[in-house]
Design an enzyme around this catalytic site. Structure first.
Site, PDB file in Angstrom:
ATOM      1  N   GLU A 180     -18.909  -0.058 -11.942  1.00  0.00           N
ATOM      2  CA  GLU A 180     -18.793  -0.969 -11.369  1.00  0.00           C
ATOM      3  C   GLU A 180     -19.979  -1.615  -9.744  1.00  0.00           C
ATOM      4  O   GLU A 180     -20.595  -2.724 -10.011  1.00  0.00           O
ATOM      5  CB  GLU A 180     -17.633  -0.853 -10.071  1.00  0.00           C
ATOM      6  CG  GLU A 180     -16.253  -1.193 -11.239  1.00  0.00           C
ATOM      7  CD  GLU A 180     -15.957  -0.122 -12.017  1.00  0.00           C
ATOM      8  OE1 GLU A 180     -14.396  -0.206 -12.016  1.00  0.00           O
ATOM      9  OE2 GLU A 180     -16.591   0.974 -11.381  1.00  0.00           O
ATOM     10  N   PHE A 191       0.358   2.264  -7.202  1.00  0.00           N
ATOM     11  CA  PHE A 191      -0.777   3.438  -7.998  1.00  0.00           C
ATOM     12  C   PHE A 191      -2.325   2.323  -7.852  1.00  0.00           C
ATOM     13  O   PHE A 191      -2.255   0.486  -8.494  1.00  0.00           O
ATOM     14  CB  PHE A 191      -0.498   3.410  -9.710  1.00  0.00           C
ATOM     15  CG  PHE A 191      -1.454   4.043 -10.937  1.00  0.00           C
ATOM     16  CD1 PHE A 191      -2.383   5.298 -10.259  1.00  0.00           C
ATOM     17  CD2 PHE A 191      -2.122   3.012 -11.550  1.00  0.00           C
ATOM     18  CE1 PHE A 191      -3.511   5.654 -10.818  1.00  0.00           C
ATOM     19  CE2 PHE A 191      -2.792   3.791 -11.882  1.00  0.00           C
ATOM     20  CZ  PHE A 191      -3.721   4.541 -12.368  1.00  0.00           C
ATOM     21  N   GLN A 192      -3.258   2.830  -7.987  1.00  0.00           N
ATOM     22  CA  GLN A 192      -4.145   1.900  -7.498  1.00  0.00           C
ATOM     23  C   GLN A 192      -4.448   0.546  -6.363  1.00  0.00           C
ATOM     24  O   GLN A 192      -5.560  -0.370  -6.881  1.00  0.00           O
ATOM     25  CB  GLN A 192      -5.467   1.573  -8.930  1.00  0.00           C
ATOM     26  CG  GLN A 192      -5.146   2.642  -9.798  1.00  0.00           C
ATOM     27  CD  GLN A 192      -5.846   2.342 -11.546  1.00  0.00           C
ATOM     28  OE1 GLN A 192      -5.881   0.734 -11.311  1.00  0.00           O
ATOM     29  NE2 GLN A 192      -7.177   3.150 -11.614  1.00  0.00           N
ATOM     30  N   LYS A 206      -2.182  -8.901  -9.432  1.00  0.00           N
ATOM     31  CA  LYS A 206      -1.830  -9.124 -11.109  1.00  0.00           C
ATOM     32  C   LYS A 206      -0.426  -9.713 -11.426  1.00  0.00           C
ATOM     33  O   LYS A 206      -0.394 -10.944 -12.247  1.00  0.00           O
ATOM     34  CB  LYS A 206      -1.196  -7.505 -11.678  1.00  0.00           C
ATOM     35  CG  LYS A 206      -1.459  -7.581 -13.106  1.00  0.00           C
ATOM     36  CD  LYS A 206      -1.150  -6.280 -13.785  1.00  0.00           C
ATOM     37  CE  LYS A 206      -0.768  -5.697 -15.354  1.00  0.00           C
ATOM     38  NZ  LYS A 206      -0.414  -4.615 -15.302  1.00  0.00           N
ATOM     39  N   MET A 236     -39.799   9.312   0.360  1.00  0.00           N
ATOM     40  CA  MET A 236     -39.642   8.515   1.657  1.00  0.00           C
ATOM     41  C   MET A 236     -39.006   9.968   2.126  1.00  0.00           C
ATOM     42  O   MET A 236     -39.094   9.479   4.013  1.00  0.00           O
ATOM     43  CB  MET A 236     -39.417   7.390   1.823  1.00  0.00           C
ATOM     44  CG  MET A 236     -39.408   6.668   2.955  1.00  0.00           C
ATOM     45  SD  MET A 236     -41.163   6.544   3.310  1.00  0.00           S
ATOM     46  CE  MET A 236     -41.253   5.240   1.759  1.00  0.00           C
TER      47      MET A 236
END
Length: 602
Positions: free
Chosen positions: A67, A129-130, A179, A489
């Site tokens: 993602e 869930f999630q 959803k 760096m």
């Protein structure tokens, strides 16, 4: 569920359909052609409509491998075009994987709409869930955010999200859709959508008395400096900046975000200022009597020690965001407005017959340019990183350049001269792993333009999985790894400020064979070691019709100079060669002496 209508009648009637369809159709109506994303359970109703929209030829979706790749790709797309970028992810870990990219876009004022799936609305707050509260998590790093509660609100929310993201000072806007809202049927009438945001009114035109005051200061100044930041690029003000600089003979310096706002091949250009800016830009800002800041925010990497920054200068500060004007440096003339609009007003109020008073100042700047040039060192038998970057800039002068973060980013900023929107780099947040997916987004937006990613061996491994996306879609970017086996760096700072204690910065052990890795993805891999092969290798890479992943092995301990140490003012740089005293003016001799004294102290 099938939609109860024929698609041809979409523009003409109220339709019985789902929230997911309304979401994708509303996005389509904003002119979006490309979306970057990764599916998952909570966002599947939306992905089902993406599938149908792709089948109708309306939208092209690019499946990334993580993602973070999606959000950086949307960011690169937006920077290259000025349009709002779009990415999609599912709930929970899918949404949280977007956070770094959202913060990157917020810091650099990049227009983006981020769509996330959410657990069903009746399950919110149950630790389903999630489930994560992505609205709350991202609240400090977005311009605005929404959680859709009713499908009837979708068309309005999407229209508002795009308007907010792309106007005023741009930024990312989050749209979170549960959803069940995506699955719910309702009567959809997109023609009734009206944006009504009474509390959101961006001011684009400056007040006339402030513009007049700015003109008076410019006319009086003998040592002016025009300092252009990312806001100048965002407002597409390069034409106005060029005309203003020409009319008043103003030298121009830019921030890392402002690269491309002014033609860096012009004699009035001083390149980038700040921590790793050119010596002459930093001397100029310390010696100017007027600083004209356009679309810049006086960032700490630009100013160094803020109380010593431009100590003798009066300041004109032009910015569309009133929160930035006076935040770090109090201006003598504050102007809140769009950079392009304000500069147009200044140009309309002045003439080509202006008296030029900057001749002696420009002569001084030319001396500094001659005495403190940026160097491209050459070594026997080993490539310098500057050579690699300079060669790509020379052979591909019209390319779009995306970078990762570190030494290679600073060398690229110093040595590559770019045009408007052709510099794509994470400036404010400094996000490693940004470069390749951002280049990918830029190339999707501009398929006929060359796009090159300059990365380091540490940065590239942050999102190296996106080689799979390049392979799947044949996205023809050239990925250049400036490989010194270090977090470059970090190593430089450890050498300079931590007595060479190189804690966890050596990347040699565990480094993959980048050529074999590229080939495992089905992408052309190239490895270059010998300096004598550089020119032909770059030509071959640029000519190849397809993505290339190139590993350039460079000198391991090269440092990026000039450098303004922490706590120092901009004229107290280290890493400069001492010029010949006889070639300098009295003022330049004094600065050179002070420079040497400070370098010894540091």
């Amino acid at each position: 569920m099938a939609n109860n209508f024929k698609y041809k009648s979409l523009e003409e009637a109220t339709l019985r359909t789902t929230g997911a369809f309304a979401l994708i159709d509303s996005v389509r109506r904003q002119g979006v052609k490309h979306i970057f994303g990764y599916p998952g359970g909570a966002i599947l109703p939306v992905y089902d409509e993406i599938y149908k929209a792709e089948a109708r030829g309306e939208i092209k979706h690019y499946l990334v491998r993580h993602e973070q790749g999606a959000v950086h790709a949307a960011d690169g797309y937006a920077r290259a075009t000025g349009q709002v970028g779009v990415c999609v992810a599912t709930s929970g870990p899918g949404a949280t994987n977007l956070v770094t990219g959202i913060a990157t876009a917020q810091m650099d004022s990049i227009p983006m709409v981020v769509i996330t799936g959410q657990v069903p609305s009746y399950a919110i707050g149950t630790d389903a869930f999630q489930e994560t509260d992505i609205w709350g998590i991202t609240l400090p790093i977005v311009k605005h955010s929404y959680v859709i509660r009713r499908p009837e609100d979708i068309a309005r929310i999407v229209a508002e999200a795009f308007h907010i993201a792309g106007t005023g000072r741009p930024g990312p806007v989050l749209v979170d859709i549960p959803k069940d809202i995506g699955q719910q049927e309702f009567d959809y009438n997109p023609e009734e959508v009206k944006i009504d945001l009474p509390g959101y009114q961006a001011r684009v035109k400056g007040y006339l008395h402030q513009i007049a005051a700015a003109i008076a200061l410019i006319r009086q100044s003998k040592r002016p400096l025009l300092y252009a930041g990312g806001g100048a690029v965002i407002s597409d003000a390069h034409t106005e900046i060029a005309e203003l600089a020409k009319r008043f003979q103003l030298p121009v310096t830019t921030t890392l975000m402002g690269k491309g706002a002014y033609n860096e091949n012009n004699d009035l250009s001083l390149g980038m200022l700040g921590m790793h800016g050119t010596a002459y830009a930093n001397f100029a800002v310390q010696g100017c009597d007027l600083l004209i800041a356009v679309g810049a925010r006086f960032d700490d990497r630009v100013t160094g020690r803020l109380d010593k920054f431009a100590p003798d200068a009066k300041v004109i500060h032009i910015d569309i965001d009133p929160a930035e004007v006076g935040k770090n440096r109090k201006p003598d003339v504050p102007i809140v407005g769009d950079v392009k609009e304000v500069l147009q007003a200044i140009l309309e109020a002045t003439s080509y017959e202006e008296t030029i008073q900057t001749k002696d100042w420009l002569k001084q700047l030319d001396e500094w340019k001659a005495d403190y040039p940026l160097e491209v060192p050459a070594y026997e038998g080993v490539l310098s990183p500057q050579q690699v970057i300079h060669e790509f800039g020379k052979q591909a002068p019209d390319a779009y350049f995306a970078t990762d973060v570190g030494q290679h980013q600073m060398w690229a900023a110093q040595l590559i001269k770019t045009g408007p929107r052709k510099w794509i780099s994470s400036a404010g947040l400094g996000t490693m792993g940004y470069g390749m997916p951002a280049a990918m987004g830029a190339k999707v937006a501009l398929p006929n333009d060359p796009v090159i990613c300059i990365s380091g061996d540490a940065s590239i491994q942050m999102n190296i999985q996106e080689l799979g996306t390049l392979a799947q879609y044949g996205i023809n970017i050239k990925v250049i790894v400036v490989n010194n086996g270090w977090q470059g760096m970090v190593r430089q700072w450890q050498e300079s400020f931590y007595n060479e204690r190189y804690s966890s910065s050596n990347m040699e052990v565990g480094m993959p064979d980048f050529v074999k890795l590229a080939e495992a993805f089905g992408i052309k891999g190239v490895k270059v070691i010998d300096p004598s092969d550089l020119q032909s290798a770059v030509a071959e890479i640029l000519a190849y019709d397809g993505p290339v992943f190139a590993d350039f092995r460079v000198k391991r301990d090269e440092n990026c100079y000039p450098m303004v140490p922490p706590g120092a003012s901009n004229d107290q740089m280290v890493g400069l060669q001492t010029p010949q005293r006889s070639q300098l003016s009295k003022e330049a001799q004094d600065i050179a002496s002070e420079l040497e004294r400070t370098a010894q102290l540091v």
